[in-house]
Write a protein that holds these residues in place. Structure first.
Motif, PDB file in Angstrom:
ATOM      1  N   ARG A  23       0.822  -1.194   0.000  1.00 40.65           N
ATOM      2  CA  ARG A  23       0.000   0.000   0.000  1.00 40.65           C
ATOM      3  C   ARG A  23       0.859   1.247   0.000  1.00 40.65           C
ATOM      4  N   ASP A  24       2.024   1.200   0.641  1.00 38.44           N
ATOM      5  CA  ASP A  24       2.909   2.351   0.655  1.00 38.44           C
ATOM      6  C   ASP A  24       3.347   2.719  -0.756  1.00 38.44           C
ATOM      7  N   GLU A  25       3.383   1.732  -1.645  1.00 40.81           N
ATOM      8  CA  GLU A  25       3.754   1.997  -3.019  1.00 40.81           C
ATOM      9  C   GLU A  25       2.658   2.760  -3.758  1.00 40.81           C
ATOM     10  N   GLY A  26       1.478   2.813  -3.200  1.00 39.20           N
ATOM     11  CA  GLY A  26       0.371   3.501  -3.839  1.00 39.20           C
ATOM     12  C   GLY A  26      -0.269   2.646  -4.913  1.00 39.20           C
ATOM     13  N   LEU A  27      -1.424   3.067  -5.347  1.00 43.71           N
ATOM     14  CA  LEU A  27      -2.172   2.344  -6.361  1.00 43.71           C
ATOM     15  C   LEU A  27      -2.793   3.358  -7.305  1.00 43.71           C
ATOM     16  N   LYS A  28      -2.367   3.347  -8.566  1.00 42.85           N
ATOM     17  CA  LYS A  28      -2.918   4.301  -9.516  1.00 42.85           C
ATOM     18  C   LYS A  28      -4.368   3.932  -9.825  1.00 42.85           C
ATOM     19  N   LEU A  29      -5.244   4.872  -9.615  1.00 39.81           N
ATOM     20  CA  LEU A  29      -6.675   4.643  -9.792  1.00 39.81           C
ATOM     21  C   LEU A  29      -7.223   5.488 -10.939  1.00 39.81           C
ATOM     22  N   PRO A  30      -8.321   5.040 -11.543  1.00 34.89           N
ATOM     23  CA  PRO A  30      -8.924   5.838 -12.609  1.00 34.89           C
ATOM     24  C   PRO A  30      -9.477   7.147 -12.072  1.00 34.89           C
ATOM     25  N   PHE A 114      -6.901  10.463  -2.181  1.00 33.31           N
ATOM     26  CA  PHE A 114      -7.241   9.870  -0.882  1.00 33.31           C
ATOM     27  C   PHE A 114      -7.261   8.348  -0.968  1.00 33.31           C
ATOM     28  N   PHE A 115      -7.969   7.810  -1.954  1.00 31.41           N
ATOM     29  CA  PHE A 115      -8.093   6.364  -2.076  1.00 31.41           C
ATOM     30  C   PHE A 115      -6.825   5.716  -2.621  1.00 31.41           C
ATOM     31  N   SER A 116      -6.043   6.466  -3.359  1.00 30.79           N
ATOM     32  CA  SER A 116      -4.876   5.897  -4.020  1.00 30.79           C
ATOM     33  C   SER A 116      -3.659   5.810  -3.119  1.00 30.79           C
ATOM     34  N   VAL A 117      -3.329   6.894  -2.422  1.00 33.67           N
ATOM     35  CA  VAL A 117      -2.064   6.924  -1.679  1.00 33.67           C
ATOM     36  C   VAL A 117      -2.188   7.317  -0.212  1.00 33.67           C
ATOM     37  N   ALA A 118      -3.303   7.917   0.202  1.00 31.96           N
ATOM     38  CA  ALA A 118      -3.381   8.435   1.577  1.00 31.96           C
ATOM     39  C   ALA A 118      -3.696   7.359   2.601  1.00 31.96           C
ATOM     40  N   MET A 154     -16.742   5.671  -5.123  1.00 29.89           N
ATOM     41  CA  MET A 154     -16.592   4.387  -4.461  1.00 29.89           C
ATOM     42  C   MET A 154     -17.276   3.283  -5.262  1.00 29.89           C
ATOM     43  N   ALA A 155     -18.445   3.591  -5.833  1.00 31.35           N
ATOM     44  CA  ALA A 155     -19.130   2.606  -6.671  1.00 31.35           C
ATOM     45  C   ALA A 155     -18.313   2.308  -7.925  1.00 31.35           C
ATOM     46  N   GLN A 156     -17.702   3.342  -8.493  1.00 26.35           N
ATOM     47  CA  GLN A 156     -16.843   3.160  -9.669  1.00 26.35           C
ATOM     48  C   GLN A 156     -15.659   2.255  -9.351  1.00 26.35           C
ATOM     49  N   LEU A 157     -15.008   2.493  -8.222  1.00 21.04           N
ATOM     50  CA  LEU A 157     -13.856   1.684  -7.834  1.00 21.04           C
ATOM     51  C   LEU A 157     -14.263   0.247  -7.519  1.00 21.04           C
ATOM     52  N   THR A 158     -15.430   0.092  -6.912  1.00 16.03           N
ATOM     53  CA  THR A 158     -15.919  -1.252  -6.619  1.00 16.03           C
ATOM     54  C   THR A 158     -16.211  -2.018  -7.900  1.00 16.03           C
ATOM     55  N   ALA A 159     -16.870  -1.353  -8.850  1.00 16.40           N
ATOM     56  CA  ALA A 159     -17.184  -2.008 -10.125  1.00 16.40           C
ATOM     57  C   ALA A 159     -15.923  -2.371 -10.898  1.00 16.40           C
ATOM     58  N   ALA A 160     -14.887  -1.555 -10.758  1.00 16.93           N
ATOM     59  CA  ALA A 160     -13.625  -1.806 -11.451  1.00 16.93           C
ATOM     60  C   ALA A 160     -12.759  -2.826 -10.717  1.00 16.93           C
ATOM     61  N   LYS A 161     -13.204  -3.266  -9.533  1.00 14.83           N
ATOM     62  CA  LYS A 161     -12.429  -4.193  -8.697  1.00 14.83           C
ATOM     63  C   LYS A 161     -11.017  -3.669  -8.483  1.00 14.83           C
ATOM     64  N   PHE A 163      -9.602  -2.832  -5.749  1.00 22.87           N
ATOM     65  CA  PHE A 163      -8.948  -3.325  -4.542  1.00 22.87           C
ATOM     66  C   PHE A 163      -9.234  -4.813  -4.356  1.00 22.87           C
ATOM     67  N   ASN A 164      -8.422  -5.443  -3.556  1.00 22.27           N
ATOM     68  CA  ASN A 164      -8.582  -6.880  -3.319  1.00 22.27           C
ATOM     69  C   ASN A 164      -9.718  -7.207  -2.361  1.00 22.27           C
ATOM     70  N   GLY A 165     -10.199  -6.210  -1.649  1.00 31.69           N
ATOM     71  CA  GLY A 165     -11.296  -6.416  -0.716  1.00 31.69           C
ATOM     72  C   GLY A 165     -12.321  -5.302  -0.842  1.00 31.69           C
ATOM     73  N   PRO A 166     -13.431  -5.425  -0.125  1.00 33.35           N
ATOM     74  CA  PRO A 166     -14.462  -4.382  -0.181  1.00 33.35           C
ATOM     75  C   PRO A 166     -13.992  -3.079   0.464  1.00 33.35           C
ATOM     76  N   ILE A 167     -14.484  -1.979  -0.060  1.00 36.71           N
ATOM     77  CA  ILE A 167     -14.194  -0.667   0.512  1.00 36.71           C
ATOM     78  C   ILE A 167     -15.032  -0.487   1.777  1.00 36.71           C
ATOM     79  N   VAL A 168     -14.378  -0.162   2.884  1.00 36.27           N
ATOM     80  CA  VAL A 168     -15.089   0.006   4.150  1.00 36.27           C
ATOM     81  C   VAL A 168     -15.098   1.463   4.601  1.00 36.27           C
ATOM     82  N   THR A 169     -14.632   2.357   3.754  1.00 38.75           N
ATOM     83  CA  THR A 169     -14.607   3.788   4.082  1.00 38.75           C
ATOM     84  C   THR A 169     -16.016   4.309   4.291  1.00 38.75           C
TER      85      THR A 169
END
Length: 224
Positions: A23-30, A114-118, A154-161, A163-169
């Protein structure tokens, strides 16, 4: 997480280091498919994503952000202090208030950072070595538009899968924001060599610089 001179803190941070490395490496998101229009003026966003030192430090390096303050949201004024919040039963989360120029950076782009690197949006009541409800991830929306944009992304990120688990934010209304004590303000800038910062937070800023160079600025927000 505090008092970096204590051995338990050092050991906890080192233990969490390898587990949090990905996670420290970050994750590039759409980019958000639905976003706010760019407009002149000033706007405010409030986020919670674990220890406020790192979240504050990330947003202080986002181009278009004017200031960031560490503080508490989710509880009441009487318990908006570090000692009470650390007990984990006040309803507060360690949070940051981001004041930004919506002509330079949109609310959706702040969500993307926020979702990508924070923080990791899939861990419940935990970020890195810190656990408890005060370290939950949350978006405190101040307007119906912020609520709509947060839930849509959040719905967009969920549909795109993404993350490896569900978003709990959490996405919850902003009832108040109380500044944290002075010792917690600008902590990363003032303590760049602290072990906690080096292990848990500096990688987030480096990920922002690497993944979103157009949104990154080397200058610190708050005019410092």
């Amino acid at each position: 997480m505090r008092r970096p001179i204590l051995l338990p803190l050092v050991l906890a941070a080192l233990t969490a280091c390898s587990a949090a490395a990905a996670r420290d490496e970050g994750l590039k998101l759409p980019a958000p498919a639905v976003d706010a229009a760019r407009a002149p003026g000033e706007a405010t966003a409030v986020f919670a994503g674990g220890c406020f030192w790192g979240v504050e430090g990330v947003f202080q390096h986002v181009r278009g952000v004017k200031s960031v303050r560490a503080g508490y949201s989710g509880g009441d004024a009487a318990h908006a202090n570090y000692d009470d919040v650390s007990d984990g039963d006040t309803g507060h989360a360690e949070s940051v208030r981001v004041v930004y120029d919506p002509a330079q950076v949109t609310y959706g782009q702040l969500l993307q950072v926020f979702f990508s690197v924070a923080m990791d949006p899939t861990t419940l009541n935990r970020q890195g070595p810190d656990s408890g409800t005060q370290y939950r991830s949350a978006i405190f929306y101040a307007t119906p538009e912020q609520e709509k944009l947060a839930k849509a992304y959040m719905a967009q990120l969920t549909a795109a899968k993404a993350f490896n688990g569900p978003i709990v934010t959490q996405v919850v209304p902003l009832k108040g924001f109380w500044n944290a004590e002075d010792e917690h303000q600008d902590y990363m800038r003032l303590n760049p060599d602290a072990m906690y910062i080096a292990i848990n937070d500096r990688p987030k800023v480096l990920a922002l610089q690497r993944i979103y160079p157009d949104m990154y600025t080397p200058a610190w927000a708050n005019g410092r």
